[in-house]
Design an enzyme around this catalytic site. Sequence first.
Site, PDB file in Angstrom:
ATOM      1  N   CYS A  39       4.902   4.486  -7.323  1.00 41.25           N
ATOM      2  CA  CYS A  39       5.497   5.796  -7.048  1.00 41.25           C
ATOM      3  C   CYS A  39       7.019   5.642  -7.074  1.00 41.25           C
ATOM      4  O   CYS A  39       7.543   4.529  -7.156  1.00 41.25           O
ATOM      5  CB  CYS A  39       5.052   6.264  -5.671  1.00 41.25           C
ATOM      6  SG  CYS A  39       5.523   5.083  -4.380  1.00 41.25           S
TER       7      CYS A  39
ATOM      8  N   HIS B   1       3.049  -2.671   0.195  1.00 42.74           N
ATOM      9  CA  HIS B   1       1.807  -3.389   0.474  1.00 42.74           C
ATOM     10  C   HIS B   1       1.109  -3.828  -0.809  1.00 42.74           C
ATOM     11  O   HIS B   1       0.096  -3.256  -1.205  1.00 42.74           O
ATOM     12  CB  HIS B   1       0.876  -2.517   1.323  1.00 42.74           C
ATOM     13  CG  HIS B   1       1.292  -2.457   2.748  1.00 42.74           C
ATOM     14  ND1 HIS B   1       1.085  -1.370   3.539  1.00 42.74           N
ATOM     15  CD2 HIS B   1       1.909  -3.378   3.541  1.00 42.74           C
ATOM     16  CE1 HIS B   1       1.567  -1.610   4.750  1.00 42.74           C
ATOM     17  NE2 HIS B   1       2.073  -2.823   4.771  1.00 42.74           N
TER      18      HIS B   1
ATOM     19  N   CYS C 182      11.923   4.748   1.835  1.00 43.49           N
ATOM     20  CA  CYS C 182      11.739   5.829   0.870  1.00 43.49           C
ATOM     21  C   CYS C 182      12.253   7.163   1.445  1.00 43.49           C
ATOM     22  O   CYS C 182      12.088   7.438   2.646  1.00 43.49           O
ATOM     23  CB  CYS C 182      10.253   5.950   0.551  1.00 43.49           C
ATOM     24  SG  CYS C 182       9.872   7.327  -0.523  1.00 43.49           S
TER      25      CYS C 182
ATOM     26  N   GLU D 275       4.781   2.038   8.722  1.00 46.65           N
ATOM     27  CA  GLU D 275       5.437   3.345   8.568  1.00 46.65           C
ATOM     28  C   GLU D 275       5.280   4.183   9.840  1.00 46.65           C
ATOM     29  O   GLU D 275       6.236   4.803  10.323  1.00 46.65           O
ATOM     30  CB  GLU D 275       4.864   4.103   7.369  1.00 46.65           C
ATOM     31  CG  GLU D 275       5.591   5.439   7.173  1.00 46.65           C
ATOM     32  CD  GLU D 275       4.919   6.347   6.155  1.00 46.65           C
ATOM     33  OE1 GLU D 275       4.486   5.860   5.091  1.00 46.65           O
ATOM     34  OE2 GLU D 275       4.829   7.552   6.437  1.00 46.65           O
TER      35      GLU D 275
ATOM     36  N   CYS E 169       3.537  12.628   1.121  1.00 40.71           N
ATOM     37  CA  CYS E 169       4.535  12.652   0.047  1.00 40.71           C
ATOM     38  C   CYS E 169       3.887  13.112  -1.255  1.00 40.71           C
ATOM     39  O   CYS E 169       2.666  13.031  -1.429  1.00 40.71           O
ATOM     40  CB  CYS E 169       5.165  11.270  -0.126  1.00 40.71           C
ATOM     41  SG  CYS E 169       4.102  10.081  -0.910  1.00 40.71           S
TER      42      CYS E 169
ATOM     43  N   SER F  79      -3.029  -1.523   1.829  1.00 43.75           N
ATOM     44  CA  SER F  79      -2.282  -0.359   1.331  1.00 43.75           C
ATOM     45  C   SER F  79      -3.017   0.917   1.729  1.00 43.75           C
ATOM     46  O   SER F  79      -4.157   1.151   1.320  1.00 43.75           O
ATOM     47  CB  SER F  79      -2.158  -0.459  -0.196  1.00 43.75           C
ATOM     48  OG  SER F  79      -1.942   0.816  -0.749  1.00 43.75           O
TER      49      SER F  79
ATOM     50  N   SER G  74       1.501   1.278  -4.759  1.00 46.62           N
ATOM     51  CA  SER G  74       2.254   0.025  -4.669  1.00 46.62           C
ATOM     52  C   SER G  74       1.716  -1.035  -5.638  1.00 46.62           C
ATOM     53  O   SER G  74       2.048  -2.213  -5.526  1.00 46.62           O
ATOM     54  CB  SER G  74       2.201  -0.501  -3.229  1.00 46.62           C
ATOM     55  OG  SER G  74       0.881  -0.439  -2.732  1.00 46.62           O
TER      56      SER G  74
HETATM   57  S1  SF4 Z   1       6.389   7.679   0.957  1.00 46.62           S
HETATM   58 FE1  SF4 Z   1       5.435   5.783   0.290  1.00 46.62          FE
HETATM   59  S2  SF4 Z   1       3.856   6.389  -1.183  1.00 46.62           S
HETATM   60 FE2  SF4 Z   1       5.241   8.151  -0.905  1.00 46.62          FE
HETATM   61  S3  SF4 Z   1       6.752   7.991  -2.548  1.00 46.62           S
HETATM   62 FE3  SF4 Z   1       7.608   6.961  -0.753  1.00 46.62          FE
HETATM   63  S4  SF4 Z   1       7.010   4.821  -0.974  1.00 46.62           S
HETATM   64 FE4  SF4 Z   1       5.722   6.007  -2.351  1.00 46.62          FE
END
Ligand code: SF4
Length: 394
Positions: free
Chosen positions: A65, A95, A150, A180, A286, A315, A377
Amino acid sequence: MPSYIDPEGFEPGQLQRKGFGLKDQIRDDLTRDYYSKIVEQIIASDYEHHDKGISFHLAKSFGFCYGVDRAVDMAYETHKRFPDRKIYLTAEIIHNPRVSENLEKMGVEFLTDYQKVQREDVVLLPAFGATMGQIERLREKGCLLVDTTCGSVLSVWKRVEGYAEDGFTSVIHGKYYHEETQATSSRVLGYPKGTYLVVLNMDETRYVCDYIRHGGDREAFLKKFSKGVSAGFNPDEDLKKVGVANQTTMLMSESLAIAAEIKKAMIDRYGQPHVDAHFRNFDTICSATEDRQVAMLELTKKPLDIMMVVGGFNSSNTANLSAIASKAATAYHISDVSDLISNSQIRHKPAGKFDPIVTDNWLPAGPLQIGITSGASTPNQVLGGVIERILSFR
Ligand code: SF4
């Protein structure tokens, strides 16, 4: 903060939130480590591949992503920028075991003992963020922090901080043990009345909703949520005003249902006209997670013999793709090519379980329709390797 002059001009404890402008210099390394020719060919052939009696149907949205792409780029750029400095990671940057392995080969070390960190060191913070406590401890060390968190995770942080500021408890749909969710929940603790509660699923949500409606046994509540609740949490007070958020990679349909369930409980308790004073919600799944889940649901409409879901066993987004897949067909969530032990044995993690198991006679003989996808991931090189290995069994 220690007084330290970085020879390259970085402030002590600086939080570097962007790369170092070295994209061109890392391109070849990224191609070597993550590119897959066969995956590119499959995309070019409308996401299908037919060979040796097997038809592979690739989900229309899969793999890295935007957040993972960025985090991996930043890690490689950091390595390029500081060839002579010690580089640590507070946890897996994302992950995926292949990515961790590649970073370790480059000399990046997992930080197991914060005492080891020196001011001249560089510490990478993962894509799903780090807790406020971890960040503060590292900033005190004066080292440079390369923060790959992110943007979608930062949006969740903003949301829960807003809840805390307004005196709402953050109810987070997530896994209390996931980095997270730990990072997100830690954000509310910076506020005098910041409180949080982590719910894993609809069963836990219903328990909370019962408490909202009728009250209950406070001690039993705290025991049940002992690992997913802020210190000093009082369900009799702290469930009066709640704001719902979620770990970005949860099952979207479940997150929406959980928010609706809590809203219903608030309406039952306080009445529809007062619901806004007691309930807030913002869907923080997301877009990358959503796209991959929607693509998986599309894939399940095809007549498939088996589904392969490729991604780290820890993950979260891959696990949710596997949950969707397993409702439609026999699904195998594997972590890497090595899980395809042979044409008769596969190591895989069944949906909803923690540990992988080995299953015999997994690959049927004769013509086969295989649906395949990979988590946010998972490098394409791993996905491509899986396809090639399955073909090698024929
Ligand atoms: S929150 Fe996690 S899964 Fe969503 S875009 Fe960001 S890194 Fe990727």
